[in-house]
Each structure stands twice: as structure tokens, then as C-alpha cells.
Design a protein around this motif. Structure first.
Motif, PDB file in Angstrom:
ATOM      1  N   HIS A 148      -6.064   0.347  -1.608  1.00 21.14           N
ATOM      2  CA  HIS A 148      -6.013   1.124  -0.362  1.00 21.14           C
ATOM      3  C   HIS A 148      -4.895   2.160  -0.437  1.00 21.14           C
ATOM      4  O   HIS A 148      -5.089   3.325  -0.072  1.00 21.14           O
ATOM      5  CB  HIS A 148      -5.815   0.190   0.831  1.00 21.14           C
ATOM      6  CG  HIS A 148      -5.621   0.909   2.121  1.00 21.14           C
ATOM      7  ND1 HIS A 148      -6.626   1.623   2.730  1.00 21.14           N
ATOM      8  CD2 HIS A 148      -4.525   1.038   2.916  1.00 21.14           C
ATOM      9  CE1 HIS A 148      -6.160   2.160   3.847  1.00 21.14           C
ATOM     10  NE2 HIS A 148      -4.889   1.828   3.973  1.00 21.14           N
ATOM     11  N   GLY A 149      -3.739   1.750  -0.924  1.00 18.55           N
ATOM     12  CA  GLY A 149      -2.610   2.673  -1.036  1.00 18.55           C
ATOM     13  C   GLY A 149      -2.883   3.807  -2.006  1.00 18.55           C
ATOM     14  O   GLY A 149      -2.447   4.944  -1.799  1.00 18.55           O
TER      15      GLY A 149
ATOM     16  N   TRP B 198      -4.993  -4.207  -1.133  1.00 14.61           N
ATOM     17  CA  TRP B 198      -3.979  -3.361  -0.487  1.00 14.61           C
ATOM     18  C   TRP B 198      -3.484  -2.280  -1.454  1.00 14.61           C
ATOM     19  O   TRP B 198      -3.257  -1.132  -1.063  1.00 14.61           O
ATOM     20  CB  TRP B 198      -2.798  -4.206   0.005  1.00 14.61           C
ATOM     21  CG  TRP B 198      -3.035  -4.892   1.308  1.00 14.61           C
ATOM     22  CD1 TRP B 198      -3.194  -6.231   1.517  1.00 14.61           C
ATOM     23  CD2 TRP B 198      -3.115  -4.291   2.604  1.00 14.61           C
ATOM     24  NE1 TRP B 198      -3.372  -6.490   2.859  1.00 14.61           N
ATOM     25  CE2 TRP B 198      -3.327  -5.314   3.546  1.00 14.61           C
ATOM     26  CE3 TRP B 198      -3.027  -2.978   3.068  1.00 14.61           C
ATOM     27  CZ2 TRP B 198      -3.445  -5.075   4.916  1.00 14.61           C
ATOM     28  CZ3 TRP B 198      -3.152  -2.731   4.429  1.00 14.61           C
ATOM     29  CH2 TRP B 198      -3.359  -3.763   5.336  1.00 14.61           C
TER      30      TRP B 198
ATOM     31  N   ALA C 286       0.840  -1.209   0.000  1.00 15.46           N
ATOM     32  CA  ALA C 286       0.000   0.000   0.000  1.00 15.46           C
ATOM     33  C   ALA C 286       0.872   1.256   0.000  1.00 15.46           C
ATOM     34  O   ALA C 286       0.614   2.204  -0.753  1.00 15.46           O
ATOM     35  CB  ALA C 286      -0.943  -0.004   1.193  1.00 15.46           C
TER      36      ALA C 286
END
Length: 189
Positions: free
Chosen positions: A61-62, A58, A33
Motif C-alpha cells: 500500500h505504501g 501495508w 506504509a
């Protein structure tokens, strides 16, 4: 420690529902992320080994609310890819089904590559390195030799480690945490 994002929790639940045991660990996910957040505008991210979509979640999300980065993810197994597709990824995420070694030459170059599948990491690592854009970052997990007991597994890890740590095109560092990581950056030399 930061909580696990809801999209990652959902992907983990999908993995558990189908008994998929190879999802990215939280240490790998958080690192992925953070690296995703640093990808430049208009950049490209490649994930080798989609699984049920934990790593992809992930990455999303990052990236936060960004839509200026193309994410390409490759899964070998069609049934596993179908589970990952249940997440309803946005249009800027493309899921390819197939062998990474066969697909890599036609995918272009990337600013960030997460090699988390046999093809592109244990075999075909040269293709993965070739797919790194200048200043592109490669994240490889499962590099902790202590996790392996079979001589052929240890030999495979040692080969990957040696390649990443000695390739003149790369500047690399080992991170002895989680499953063991190597981060390598493609130099412009």
C-alpha cells in the motif's frame, strides 16, 4: 483516519480464517506504509515475520504503483507462509520460509527493515542491524513494557530497547503509540 486498504483487509481475513493472532496492528501498518513510501528508487525492504501477509500488504500500500523496490519477507512457519502466499504477490515481492537468523546473513542490505518476528528482534538483533544499509531505517514494534507481565518478557524488551537506543551506529526514537515502536536509522558514521 484513513480507511484500511482492501489488500490489508484481505490479509486480515486470511489471518482470522486460520486463527493467526499476531498480525500487525493498524498503527504499525500505517507507519510501515509511510516508511515504505519513502524508500528510494531501487531500494530494498525486509519484513521479518510475514505472518499471513498483513504487514506485506501495508508495505505494498505504501509503495502504491511503484515496482522499483524489492520487498523480501521471511516467515518461519511453512503453513503460515502458505496462507500469506495466497495473496498472489507481484514478482518484486519474495517470500522466504525459514529462520530469520539463519537467512539474514545471506539476504544483503536493506533500506527499510520491519522486525516483527522473534528471530531478528528478540534474538539476532545484531544481524538485523548489520543488514541495514547506510541511512536505512529499522522499525521495531512491541516495545511497550506495559504490555508484558512475565519478567523474562520484560527483560527481553528492555534488552532490545537498550540495544537500539544506545548502538552508536543508530539514531533512534521511541514512539509511545500502538504496541510501542522504536524507529532507528543507520548513520553513515
Amino acid at each position: 483516519m484513513q480507511p484500511i486498504p482492501p489488500s490489508v483487509t484481505e490479509a486480515i481475513a486470511r489471518a482470522e480464517a486460520v486463527a493467526f493472532a499476531y498480525s500487525s496492528e493498524p498503527e504499525a501498518g500505517r507507519l510501515l506504509a509511510a516508511l515504505s513510501a519513502a524508500v528510494p528508487a531501487g531500494g530494498r525492504i525486509l519484513e521479518l515475520g510475514t505472518g499471513t501477509g498483513v504487514g506485506t500488504a501495508w508495505i505494498r500500500h505504501g509503495l502504491g504503483e511503484r515496482t522499483d523496490v524489492e520487498v523480501v519477507t521471511v516467515e518461519f512457519d511453512p503453513a503460515t507462509a502458505a496462507v500469506a502466499a495466497e495473496a498472489g504477490w507481484p514478482a518484486w515481492v519474495t517470500l522466504h520460509i525459514g529462520d530469520a537468523e539463519e537467512l539474514l546473513p545471506g539476504l544483503g542490505t536493506f533500506d527499510l527493515i520491519f522486525a516483527d518476528a522473534p528471530a531478528g528482534k528478540w534474538t539476532g538483533l545484531d544481524l538485523t542491524i548489520a543488514a541495514l544499509a547506510p541511512r536505512g531505517v529499522l522499525l521495531v514494534d512491541d516495545m511497550d513494557l506495559g504490555r508484558y507481565t512475565e519478567p523474562e518478557q520484560v527483560a527481553s524488551v528492555e534488552t532490545v530497547r537498550r540495544t537500539l537506543l544506545t548502538d552508536s551506529r543508530l539514531v533512534a526514537a521511541e514512539l509511545p503509540t500502538g504496541s510501542g515502536f522504536i524507529i532507528a536509522c543507520r548513520s553513515e558514521r
